[in-house]
Design a protein around this motif. Structure first.
Motif, PDB file in Angstrom:
ATOM      1  N   VAL A  23       0.835  -1.205   0.000  1.00 35.81           N
ATOM      2  CA  VAL A  23       0.000   0.000   0.000  1.00 35.81           C
ATOM      3  C   VAL A  23       0.870   1.256   0.000  1.00 35.81           C
ATOM      4  CG1 VAL A  23      -1.664   1.347   1.334  1.00 35.81           C
ATOM      5  CG2 VAL A  23      -1.981  -1.115   1.080  1.00 35.81           C
ATOM      6  N   LYS A  24       1.915   1.238   0.820  1.00 32.58           N
ATOM      7  CA  LYS A  24       2.802   2.409   0.909  1.00 32.58           C
ATOM      8  C   LYS A  24       3.427   2.731  -0.442  1.00 32.58           C
ATOM      9  CE  LYS A  24       6.666   4.304   3.563  1.00 32.58           C
ATOM     10  NZ  LYS A  24       7.665   4.047   4.629  1.00 32.58           N
ATOM     11  N   SER A  25       3.776   1.694  -1.222  1.00 33.57           N
ATOM     12  CA  SER A  25       4.418   1.922  -2.513  1.00 33.57           C
ATOM     13  C   SER A  25       3.487   2.588  -3.520  1.00 33.57           C
ATOM     14  CB  SER A  25       4.936   0.597  -3.082  1.00 33.57           C
ATOM     15  OG  SER A  25       3.863  -0.255  -3.466  1.00 33.57           O
ATOM     16  N   THR A  26       2.168   2.510  -3.266  1.00 30.87           N
ATOM     17  CA  THR A  26       1.204   3.142  -4.179  1.00 30.87           C
ATOM     18  C   THR A  26       0.811   4.549  -3.723  1.00 30.87           C
ATOM     19  OG1 THR A  26      -0.755   2.236  -3.039  1.00 30.87           O
ATOM     20  CG2 THR A  26       0.246   0.871  -4.760  1.00 30.87           C
ATOM     21  N   ASN A  27       1.331   5.009  -2.594  1.00 30.35           N
ATOM     22  CA  ASN A  27       0.966   6.337  -2.089  1.00 30.35           C
ATOM     23  C   ASN A  27       1.216   7.453  -3.106  1.00 30.35           C
ATOM     24  OD1 ASN A  27       0.073   5.317   0.338  1.00 30.35           O
ATOM     25  ND2 ASN A  27       1.852   5.956   1.519  1.00 30.35           N
ATOM     26  N   PRO A  28       2.421   7.503  -3.712  1.00 28.72           N
ATOM     27  CA  PRO A  28       2.657   8.589  -4.684  1.00 28.72           C
ATOM     28  C   PRO A  28       1.702   8.542  -5.875  1.00 28.72           C
ATOM     29  CG  PRO A  28       4.723   7.531  -4.056  1.00 28.72           C
ATOM     30  CD  PRO A  28       3.624   6.670  -3.519  1.00 28.72           C
ATOM     31  N   ILE A  29       1.357   7.333  -6.311  1.00 26.82           N
ATOM     32  CA  ILE A  29       0.457   7.186  -7.455  1.00 26.82           C
ATOM     33  C   ILE A  29      -0.925   7.719  -7.105  1.00 26.82           C
ATOM     34  CG2 ILE A  29      -0.562   5.540  -9.079  1.00 26.82           C
ATOM     35  CD1 ILE A  29       1.865   3.700  -8.390  1.00 26.82           C
ATOM     36  N   ARG A  30      -1.422   7.351  -5.934  1.00 26.28           N
ATOM     37  CA  ARG A  30      -2.734   7.822  -5.506  1.00 26.28           C
ATOM     38  C   ARG A  30      -2.744   9.336  -5.317  1.00 26.28           C
ATOM     39  NH1 ARG A  30      -7.895   7.810  -6.190  1.00 26.28           N
ATOM     40  NH2 ARG A  30      -9.028   8.634  -4.411  1.00 26.28           N
ATOM     41  N   GLU A  31      -1.682   9.897  -4.738  1.00 25.85           N
ATOM     42  CA  GLU A  31      -1.608  11.347  -4.548  1.00 25.85           C
ATOM     43  C   GLU A  31      -1.630  12.078  -5.895  1.00 25.85           C
ATOM     44  OE1 GLU A  31       1.926  11.969  -2.287  1.00 25.85           O
ATOM     45  OE2 GLU A  31       1.157  10.942  -0.510  1.00 25.85           O
ATOM     46  N   LEU A  32      -0.902  11.544  -6.857  1.00 28.74           N
ATOM     47  CA  LEU A  32      -0.888  12.158  -8.184  1.00 28.74           C
ATOM     48  C   LEU A  32      -2.236  12.019  -8.879  1.00 28.74           C
ATOM     49  CD1 LEU A  32       2.674  11.036  -9.302  1.00 28.74           C
ATOM     50  CD2 LEU A  32       1.879  13.413  -9.126  1.00 28.74           C
ATOM     51  N   ASP A  33      -2.900  10.872  -8.694  1.00 29.98           N
ATOM     52  CA  ASP A  33      -4.231  10.692  -9.280  1.00 29.98           C
ATOM     53  C   ASP A  33      -5.208  11.738  -8.741  1.00 29.98           C
ATOM     54  OD1 ASP A  33      -3.618   8.570 -10.931  1.00 29.98           O
ATOM     55  OD2 ASP A  33      -4.158   7.044  -9.468  1.00 29.98           O
TER      56      ASP A  33
ATOM     57  N   ARG B 235       0.141  17.390 -18.343  1.00 30.56           N
ATOM     58  CA  ARG B 235       0.993  16.470 -19.098  1.00 30.56           C
ATOM     59  C   ARG B 235       2.196  16.036 -18.257  1.00 30.56           C
ATOM     60  NH1 ARG B 235      -0.107  19.937 -23.490  1.00 30.56           N
ATOM     61  NH2 ARG B 235       1.870  21.019 -23.173  1.00 30.56           N
ATOM     62  N   THR B 236       2.803  17.006 -17.582  1.00 35.58           N
ATOM     63  CA  THR B 236       3.967  16.695 -16.754  1.00 35.58           C
ATOM     64  C   THR B 236       3.586  15.774 -15.593  1.00 35.58           C
ATOM     65  OG1 THR B 236       4.918  18.863 -17.274  1.00 35.58           O
ATOM     66  CG2 THR B 236       5.850  17.686 -15.397  1.00 35.58           C
ATOM     67  N   LEU B 237       2.445  16.049 -14.972  1.00 34.10           N
ATOM     68  CA  LEU B 237       1.981  15.212 -13.867  1.00 34.10           C
ATOM     69  C   LEU B 237       1.652  13.796 -14.345  1.00 34.10           C
ATOM     70  CD1 LEU B 237      -0.338  17.763 -12.016  1.00 34.10           C
ATOM     71  CD2 LEU B 237       1.756  16.740 -11.088  1.00 34.10           C
ATOM     72  N   SER B 238       1.061  13.682 -15.530  1.00 38.20           N
ATOM     73  CA  SER B 238       0.720  12.360 -16.075  1.00 38.20           C
ATOM     74  C   SER B 238       1.976  11.546 -16.367  1.00 38.20           C
ATOM     75  CB  SER B 238      -0.113  12.512 -17.346  1.00 38.20           C
ATOM     76  OG  SER B 238      -1.375  13.100 -17.058  1.00 38.20           O
ATOM     77  N   LEU B 239       2.998  12.207 -16.904  1.00 39.16           N
ATOM     78  CA  LEU B 239       4.267  11.517 -17.154  1.00 39.16           C
ATOM     79  C   LEU B 239       4.914  11.073 -15.847  1.00 39.16           C
ATOM     80  CD1 LEU B 239       5.768  13.824 -19.947  1.00 39.16           C
ATOM     81  CD2 LEU B 239       4.997  11.454 -20.226  1.00 39.16           C
ATOM     82  N   LEU B 240       4.830  11.934 -14.838  1.00 34.63           N
ATOM     83  CA  LEU B 240       5.383  11.617 -13.521  1.00 34.63           C
ATOM     84  C   LEU B 240       4.641  10.440 -12.906  1.00 34.63           C
ATOM     85  CD1 LEU B 240       7.490  12.611 -11.468  1.00 34.63           C
ATOM     86  CD2 LEU B 240       5.760  14.163 -10.551  1.00 34.63           C
ATOM     87  N   ARG B 241       3.330  10.434 -13.068  1.00 33.04           N
ATOM     88  CA  ARG B 241       2.504   9.343 -12.558  1.00 33.04           C
ATOM     89  C   ARG B 241       2.877   8.030 -13.247  1.00 33.04           C
ATOM     90  NH1 ARG B 241      -1.480   5.093 -13.343  1.00 33.04           N
ATOM     91  NH2 ARG B 241      -3.017   5.279 -11.677  1.00 33.04           N
ATOM     92  N   GLY B 242       3.098   8.094 -14.550  1.00 35.96           N
ATOM     93  CA  GLY B 242       3.473   6.905 -15.300  1.00 35.96           C
ATOM     94  C   GLY B 242       4.791   6.320 -14.838  1.00 35.96           C
ATOM     95  N   ARG B 243       5.755   7.183 -14.549  1.00 34.49           N
ATOM     96  CA  ARG B 243       7.056   6.704 -14.078  1.00 34.49           C
ATOM     97  C   ARG B 243       6.936   6.032 -12.713  1.00 34.49           C
ATOM     98  NH1 ARG B 243       9.105  11.342 -16.874  1.00 34.49           N
ATOM     99  NH2 ARG B 243       8.933  12.684 -15.057  1.00 34.49           N
ATOM    100  N   HIS B 244       6.125   6.615 -11.835  1.00 41.12           N
ATOM    101  CA  HIS B 244       5.932   6.011 -10.513  1.00 41.12           C
ATOM    102  C   HIS B 244       5.203   4.667 -10.632  1.00 41.12           C
ATOM    103  CE1 HIS B 244       7.405   8.814  -7.447  1.00 41.12           C
ATOM    104  NE2 HIS B 244       7.121   9.772  -8.305  1.00 41.12           N
ATOM    105  N   ALA B 245       4.242   4.585 -11.546  1.00 36.99           N
ATOM    106  CA  ALA B 245       3.519   3.333 -11.748  1.00 36.99           C
ATOM    107  C   ALA B 245       4.448   2.254 -12.302  1.00 36.99           C
ATOM    108  CB  ALA B 245       2.337   3.545 -12.693  1.00 36.99           C
ATOM    109  N   ASP B 246       5.320   2.626 -13.235  1.00 40.73           N
ATOM    110  CA  ASP B 246       6.282   1.675 -13.792  1.00 40.73           C
ATOM    111  C   ASP B 246       7.196   1.126 -12.694  1.00 40.73           C
ATOM    112  OD1 ASP B 246       5.307   1.965 -16.348  1.00 40.73           O
ATOM    113  OD2 ASP B 246       6.797   3.457 -16.951  1.00 40.73           O
TER     114      ASP B 246
END
Length: 248
Positions: free
Chosen positions: A65-75, A91-102
């Motif tokens: 769950v902790k590892s998904t915190n940044p993804i949820r915050e960005l969402d 666009r920048t936030l979406s790219l950042l979200r994608g990198r965290h998800a990867d």
């Protein structure tokens, strides 16, 4: 032999998390991330209420769950923005979200989380604690009443750390009440609604703080007048929300 109502509920939530894990790995959508986190947090909260001394919550699931915190915050931040007004920032936030998800949703994440869910499922079934319905109800009701009492003592001097801790307590109380309601032990819709209201009120402060921090990172990475304007707006909102939360 029929499992205790508490074991039934917890194992169902784990099974639900297991089904969500596949969807999460395939499409990484914000809804799947959110639902997966809720399923695991329900198990964690209800376990803390009743089983903290006998069946501890697995550290592997806590880490998942902790590892998904940044993804949820960005969402949450992305969903709060109008893309037509803030196209570059979005666009920048979406790219950042994608990198965290990867980085988060790796094959290792799936294997470790899958094994942790299955192992905890078996552990709960083996333990199957014999807890009476009366004890289950009384435990949740006392916890809810204690959280309400502490909420009533909020004042201008209450720290952000204390407000966050109180938000977590109402989240635990809500999940405990939802357990009672879904297990047909007691009708708790009014109290669940109250927990959601207070939890959301306190959560807005944390969400606003997170958003300011993410926007600072975006501005540092890719400065623009658009992001600067948004950052100023969110800082003002954060200041207002802090004041409101302490006068609630």
């Amino acid at each position: 032999m029929r499992l205790n109502v508490l074991t039934q509920y917890l194992t169902y939530q784990l099974y639900h998390a297991l089904t969500l894990l596949d969807a999460l790995m395939q499409n990484r959508g914000s809804g799947d991330v959110h639902d997966f986190r809720i399923a695991i947090r329900r198990v964690r909260s209800v376990t803390a209420l009743f089983l903290s001394g006998s069946v501890p919550f697995p550290s592997e699931l806590k880490a998942a769950v902790k590892s998904t915190n940044p993804i949820r915050e960005l969402d949450v931040l992305i969903e709060s923005l109008k893309s037509k007004r803030y196209p570059k920032t979005c666009r920048t936030l979406s790219l950042l979200r994608g990198r965290h998800a990867d980085a988060a949703f790796s094959p290792e994440f799936k294997t470790q989380t899958l094994n942790a869910i299955r192992n905890h499922y078996d552990t709960l079934c083996d333990a199957d604690p014999d807890i009476s319905s009366t004890h289950l109800i009384d435990t949740v009701e006392r916890y809810y009443a204690s959280a309400l009492s502490d909420y009533g003592r909020i004042c201008p001097e209450t720290s952000q750390k204390e407000l966050h801790r109180l938000r977590v307590r109402f989240k635990n109380a809500r999940y405990g009440l939802e357990f009672l309601a879904s297990s047909q032990l007691r009708e708790e819709h009014r109290k669940i609604a109250e927990c959601k209201k207070i939890q959301n009120r306190l959560g807005r402060v944390q969400d606003a703080y997170n958003q300011v921090e993410w926007l600072k990172k975006v501005y540092k990475r890719s400065p623009s007048s658009e992001t600067a304007e948004l950052l100023r707006e969110r800082k003002k909102e954060l200041k207002a929300l802090k004041a409101a939360s302490r006068s609630a």
